[in-house]
Design an enzyme around this catalytic site. Structure first.
Site, PDB file in Angstrom:
ATOM      1  N   ARG A  46      -3.374 -10.036   5.285  1.00 52.77           N
ATOM      2  CA  ARG A  46      -3.763 -10.112   3.865  1.00 52.77           C
ATOM      3  C   ARG A  46      -2.608  -9.601   3.005  1.00 52.77           C
ATOM      4  O   ARG A  46      -2.236  -8.440   3.109  1.00 52.77           O
ATOM      5  CB  ARG A  46      -5.025  -9.272   3.655  1.00 52.77           C
ATOM      6  CG  ARG A  46      -5.571  -9.270   2.236  1.00 52.77           C
ATOM      7  CD  ARG A  46      -6.827  -8.397   2.170  1.00 52.77           C
ATOM      8  NE  ARG A  46      -7.358  -8.321   0.824  1.00 52.77           N
ATOM      9  CZ  ARG A  46      -6.922  -7.471  -0.097  1.00 52.77           C
ATOM     10  NH1 ARG A  46      -5.956  -6.625   0.177  1.00 52.77           N
ATOM     11  NH2 ARG A  46      -7.462  -7.468  -1.298  1.00 52.77           N
TER      12      ARG A  46
ATOM     13  N   LYS B 292       0.807  -1.221   0.000  1.00 52.44           N
ATOM     14  CA  LYS B 292       0.000   0.000   0.000  1.00 52.44           C
ATOM     15  C   LYS B 292       0.841   1.274   0.000  1.00 52.44           C
ATOM     16  O   LYS B 292       2.024   1.259   0.338  1.00 52.44           O
ATOM     17  CB  LYS B 292      -0.992  -0.016   1.172  1.00 52.44           C
ATOM     18  CG  LYS B 292      -2.175  -0.936   0.869  1.00 52.44           C
ATOM     19  CD  LYS B 292      -3.269  -0.879   1.890  1.00 52.44           C
ATOM     20  CE  LYS B 292      -4.394  -1.839   1.456  1.00 52.44           C
ATOM     21  NZ  LYS B 292      -5.428  -1.960   2.491  1.00 52.44           N
TER      22      LYS B 292
HETATM   23  C1  YH5 Z   1      -7.783  -4.355   3.421  1.00 47.88           C
HETATM   24  O1  YH5 Z   1      -6.905  -3.623   3.878  1.00 47.88           O
HETATM   25  N1  YH5 Z   1      -7.565  -3.860   0.922  1.00 47.88           N
HETATM   26  S1  YH5 Z   1      -8.084  -3.861  -1.765  1.00 47.88           S
HETATM   27  C2  YH5 Z   1      -3.566  -0.130  -3.101  1.00 47.88           C
HETATM   28  C3  YH5 Z   1      -2.278  -0.644  -3.246  1.00 47.88           C
HETATM   29  C4  YH5 Z   1      -2.015  -1.949  -2.884  1.00 47.88           C
HETATM   30  C5  YH5 Z   1      -3.034  -2.739  -2.403  1.00 47.88           C
HETATM   31  C6  YH5 Z   1      -1.360   1.397  -4.035  1.00 47.88           C
HETATM   32  N2  YH5 Z   1      -9.224  -5.183   0.293  1.00 47.88           N
HETATM   33  C7  YH5 Z   1      -8.096  -4.452   2.033  1.00 47.88           C
HETATM   34  O2  YH5 Z   1      -5.127  -4.242  -1.383  1.00 47.88           O
HETATM   35  N3  YH5 Z   1      -9.836  -6.034   2.494  1.00 47.88           N
HETATM   36  C8  YH5 Z   1      -8.296  -4.311  -0.101  1.00 47.88           C
HETATM   37  O3  YH5 Z   1      -1.230   0.060  -3.723  1.00 47.88           O
HETATM   38  C9  YH5 Z   1      -9.112  -5.294   1.637  1.00 47.88           C
HETATM   39  N4  YH5 Z   1      -8.546  -5.119   4.250  1.00 47.88           N
HETATM   40  C10 YH5 Z   1      -9.536  -5.933   3.803  1.00 47.88           C
HETATM   41  N5  YH5 Z   1     -10.231  -6.651   4.694  1.00 47.88           N
HETATM   42  C11 YH5 Z   1      -6.793  -2.614  -1.740  1.00 47.88           C
HETATM   43  C12 YH5 Z   1      -5.399  -3.136  -1.764  1.00 47.88           C
HETATM   44  C13 YH5 Z   1      -4.326  -2.234  -2.278  1.00 47.88           C
HETATM   45  C14 YH5 Z   1      -4.587  -0.928  -2.624  1.00 47.88           C
END
Ligand code: YH5
Length: 274
Positions: free
Chosen positions: A256, A222
């Site tokens: 996750r 993230k």
């Molecule tokens: C979460 O924290 N996150 S989708 C932006 C990124 C990298 C990854 C800029 N679903 C979560 O993973 N479900 C998502 O780089 C989730 N907790 C739960 N329970 C977003 C994501 C991501 C966004």
């Protein structure tokens, strides 16, 4: 011993579980269409399972800041074939969705966990989950993915997130979802700036103590890790491992991640040397 009742499975929470991320979204490098999307997701899921994932989280809507809207029908067409094909593998399957219609289809296809970034706020979602035996992850966010990173604002981010998660947990319990089916998640990056994310991360032990419900943590790749390290999204694996270990140390139940193999190894060392 703490357990998570998760559809077909009863998972022991005596060590942090690793949830591997399976995206079923169009990839920018190919336009082979739906069949190829599903095939790529299946291959990826099988790799994550071989890498040691405890749970596979299948998502058909990108909820990255600013991502495009996906219709109910489109999301169902993306995730259901993947869930159906993975049923035979002996691994808990999670669906990452905020739409009740997608949850319904996924539950009918035998999904074991519903991971909802909207904490079952959509009409009918609580009642739907109450009729199932799937686990549920209730996540906090401020705003909606389209606009959530524009002006995140809190007086006390830890207090506000704790209050929201307690309310949603109590709503789930009141609807008839047993406590052993619940996970709570502070929602890193969902309407939070770096300062908010850091305050929440430092507050994880307090959050866990106040709520006494197992936590799921998602920080893998993230922006907060990019802000700390200066690395682009595909160079954030080491940063993600560091954050995963700290989440484990803070008592998180489920982590996750994208990089399952590396995280599983890091957690094995953390456990052995603890
Ligand atoms: C979460 O924290 N996150 S989708 C932006 C990124 C990298 C990854 C800029 N679903 C979560 O993973 N479900 C998502 O780089 C989730 N907790 C739960 N329970 C977003 C994501 C991501 C966004």
């Amino acid at each position: 011993m703490n357990i998570l009742q998760c559809g077909r499975f009863s998972l022991q929470l005596n060590r942090p579980l690793v949830m591997g991320i399976v995206n079923v979204t169009p990839d920018s490098f190919s336009d082979g269409g739906h069949f190829q999307q599903v095939g790529a997701a299946l291959a990826h899921a099988e790799k994550l399972l071989a890498d040691g994932a405890d749970i596979l989280d299948i998502g058909g809507e990108s909820t990255r800041p600013g991502a495009a809207f996906v219709s109910e029908v489109e999301e169902i067409h993306r995730v259901i074939p993947v869930i159906t094909a993975l049923q035979a593998l002996n691994v808990p399957l999670s669906v990452d969705t905020r739409k009740a219609a997608v949850m319904h289809a996924a539950l009918d296809s035998g999904v074991d966990l519903v991971n909802d970034i909207s904490a079952l706020e959509e009409e009918g979602a609580l009642e739907l989950l109450a009729k199932s035996n799937a686990a549920v992850c209730l996540m906090h966010k401020q705003g909606e993915p389209q606009n959530m990173q524009s002006t995140p604002s809190y007086t006390d981010v830890l207090a506000e997130v704790t209050h929201y998660l307690r309310q949603r947990r109590d709503a789930a319990l009141a609807a008839g979802i047993a406590h052993q089916r619940l996970l709570l998640d502070p929602g890193f990056g969902f309407g939070k700036n770096l300062e908010h994310n850091v305050a929440l991360f430092r507050g994880l032990p307090m959050l866990l103590q106040s709520l006494a419900t197992p936590l799921l943590i998602g920080v893998s790749r993230k922006s907060m890790l990019g802000q700390i390290t200066g690395q682009a999204v595909h160079e954030r694996m080491p940063a993600s491992i560091a954050a995963a270990l700290m989440a484990a140390q803070a008592g998180s139940a489920v982590i996750r991640v994208h990089d399952v193999r590396e995280t599983v190894d890091a957690l094995k060392v953390w456990r052995a040397l603890q």
